[in-house]
Structure formats: C-alpha cells, structure tokens
Motif scaffolding. Sequence first.
Motif, short mmCIF file in Angstrom:
data_model
loop_
_atom_site.label_atom_id
_atom_site.label_comp_id
_atom_site.label_asym_id
_atom_site.label_seq_id
_atom_site.Cartn_x
_atom_site.Cartn_y
_atom_site.Cartn_z
N ILE A 54 0.86 -1.19 0.00
CA ILE A 54 0.00 0.00 0.00
C ILE A 54 0.89 1.24 0.00
O ILE A 54 1.79 1.36 0.84
CB ILE A 54 -0.92 0.04 1.24
CG1 ILE A 54 -1.84 -1.19 1.26
CG2 ILE A 54 -1.73 1.32 1.28
CD1 ILE A 54 -2.60 -1.37 2.57
N LEU A 55 0.66 2.14 -0.93
CA LEU A 55 1.33 3.44 -0.93
C LEU A 55 0.38 4.43 -0.27
O LEU A 55 -0.73 4.64 -0.76
CB LEU A 55 1.68 3.89 -2.36
CG LEU A 55 3.06 3.46 -2.88
CD1 LEU A 55 3.20 1.96 -2.86
CD2 LEU A 55 3.29 3.99 -4.28
N LEU A 56 0.81 5.01 0.83
CA LEU A 56 -0.09 5.77 1.69
C LEU A 56 0.42 7.19 1.91
O LEU A 56 1.55 7.40 2.38
CB LEU A 56 -0.20 5.04 3.05
CG LEU A 56 -1.06 5.66 4.13
CD1 LEU A 56 -2.55 5.64 3.74
CD2 LEU A 56 -0.87 4.90 5.46
N ILE A 83 4.95 4.86 3.20
CA ILE A 83 4.48 6.24 3.31
C ILE A 83 5.09 7.03 2.15
O ILE A 83 6.30 6.97 1.91
CB ILE A 83 4.91 6.87 4.65
CG1 ILE A 83 4.28 6.12 5.84
CG2 ILE A 83 4.56 8.36 4.70
CD1 ILE A 83 2.78 6.24 5.95
N LEU A 84 4.26 7.76 1.44
CA LEU A 84 4.72 8.56 0.31
C LEU A 84 4.14 9.96 0.51
O LEU A 84 2.94 10.17 0.33
CB LEU A 84 4.25 7.94 -1.00
CG LEU A 84 4.92 8.38 -2.30
CD1 LEU A 84 6.44 8.32 -2.20
CD2 LEU A 84 4.46 7.51 -3.46
N THR A 85 4.98 10.91 0.94
CA THR A 85 4.48 12.20 1.42
C THR A 85 5.45 13.33 1.12
O THR A 85 6.60 13.09 0.75
CB THR A 85 4.25 12.10 2.94
OG1 THR A 85 3.78 13.36 3.45
CG2 THR A 85 5.53 11.74 3.68
N VAL A 86 4.99 14.56 1.31
CA VAL A 86 5.90 15.71 1.17
C VAL A 86 6.60 16.00 2.50
O VAL A 86 7.56 16.75 2.55
CB VAL A 86 5.15 16.99 0.71
CG1 VAL A 86 4.59 16.81 -0.68
CG2 VAL A 86 4.03 17.35 1.69
N LEU A 105 8.99 7.38 1.82
CA LEU A 105 9.55 8.13 0.69
C LEU A 105 8.93 9.52 0.64
O LEU A 105 7.75 9.69 0.96
CB LEU A 105 9.25 7.42 -0.64
CG LEU A 105 9.75 5.99 -0.84
CD1 LEU A 105 9.33 5.50 -2.22
CD2 LEU A 105 11.25 5.91 -0.70
N THR A 106 9.72 10.49 0.21
CA THR A 106 9.15 11.80 -0.05
C THR A 106 8.75 11.86 -1.53
O THR A 106 9.27 11.12 -2.36
CB THR A 106 10.16 12.91 0.28
OG1 THR A 106 11.44 12.57 -0.24
CG2 THR A 106 10.28 13.09 1.79
N ALA A 127 12.47 0.66 2.82
CA ALA A 127 12.80 1.59 1.73
C ALA A 127 12.65 3.02 2.23
O ALA A 127 11.62 3.38 2.78
CB ALA A 127 11.87 1.35 0.54
N MET A 128 13.71 3.82 2.03
CA MET A 128 13.67 5.21 2.46
C MET A 128 14.30 6.12 1.42
O MET A 128 15.28 5.73 0.77
CB MET A 128 14.42 5.38 3.79
CG MET A 128 13.68 4.84 4.99
SD MET A 128 14.58 5.11 6.53
CE MET A 128 15.65 3.67 6.53
#
Length: 208
Positions: A54-56, A83-86, A105-106, A127-128
Amino acid sequence: MSQNLRIVLIEDDDIIRMGYQSLLTDVPEFSVINAYGSYDLAKKQLEADQPDVILLDIQMPGTSGLQALPFIKKALPNAHIIILTVFDSPELVFEALTMGAGGYLTKNSSAAKIIDAVREVSTGGGAMSTNVARIVMHSFQKNLDSPLTKRETEILERIANGLTKSQIANDLFIDQETVRSHVKNIYIKLDVNSKSDAIKTAKERRFI
C-alpha cells in the motif's frame, strides 16, 4: 513465475494519484488493484483488495495516513505499507516507522526509486528516500544526554535550517505561540540569548 504484486494507492491529490497509478501499472510484475482519494474511502474495500503493498499519503481529508496505519496493520497484517508524502520531519518519520510502515519516501523521489521501494518492501526490506535515511542516521549520532526534549530538538533543527516560526508551526502542525514557548525553553536550557548562540551551542554539544 510468481504472481503479480497487488498494489493499492491511497493519495488525495488526483493528479499525483493518477501519476503513480500510471507509473506502477507499466511495471510488468505489478498490478494496481485500486486507488483511493482517502483512507476513509478505502477502508471498507481494503480487505477485499488484499494488497501486498500500500502506498499511503500522510495528509489527507478525514483520517490521516498516520492515524490510518494501525487500522491497516490490524486488518491486513501481511500488507507492506510505504508512506509517500511531502513531509519528512524526524517526528513523522519515526512515528510512521514505529507504527509499522515498511518504507518512507518523499514525493520528490524518482520513478525508479518508487518502483524499487515497492519491490524492496514486498520482500521484507525497508525503503527510504535519501533525505529520510539521513534523518534516521543522524538521530543515532546525537548526544543522548541532551537537555532538550524531542519537540525542542525538532524546532531547533528547523531554526538551524533557516525556517521561520510560521514555517515551523506549519511543518509540525502546531501553532506559532507553541513554537515561541519552546524557543524560550531552549534558550533557558542552553543558557543563551540568541538564535545564533542556540544553534552554535547545540551543534557543538551534538544536541542537533
């Protein structure tokens, strides 16, 4: 031949969500099962989707990504969450990782990085983004005897990076008066009277 990885996207920005969907759909071993504009829209369907990954996003209308994490982990204990965020504040990074996220990830991450991250977490890896990995590494290098609280440290780090009180308040989801109160406490604890002295002292003692 293994089955395709089942992927679900939870992202409130329509354009970004469609971009991720297009990117991941083009990867032969990926199947994007569903894409939602919020966790609140996704929650009733998630268990039926049975995603592997899940990309959240974090900041969404209604339930935030961080608030959703424990519910997702309980409903889908075997799903891997990225987590995929700014947002890349240390507090958010550690909270997400502590609550069970397998990656962080940003949104400025490259397409290749996002694809690699999906593959990596699906096999149990972490993954970071480079900047997030740097935050994690930096936290282990700090002086553990710092008199500053976690929040005071976060605020002083942002001051050192040139952020204004208003920007710090927005970044940490607190009001400016709370930032001012923390800055006052920082000055008292470090026995300094200026921003530059606070930064200098904290860096010398490895508090930031």
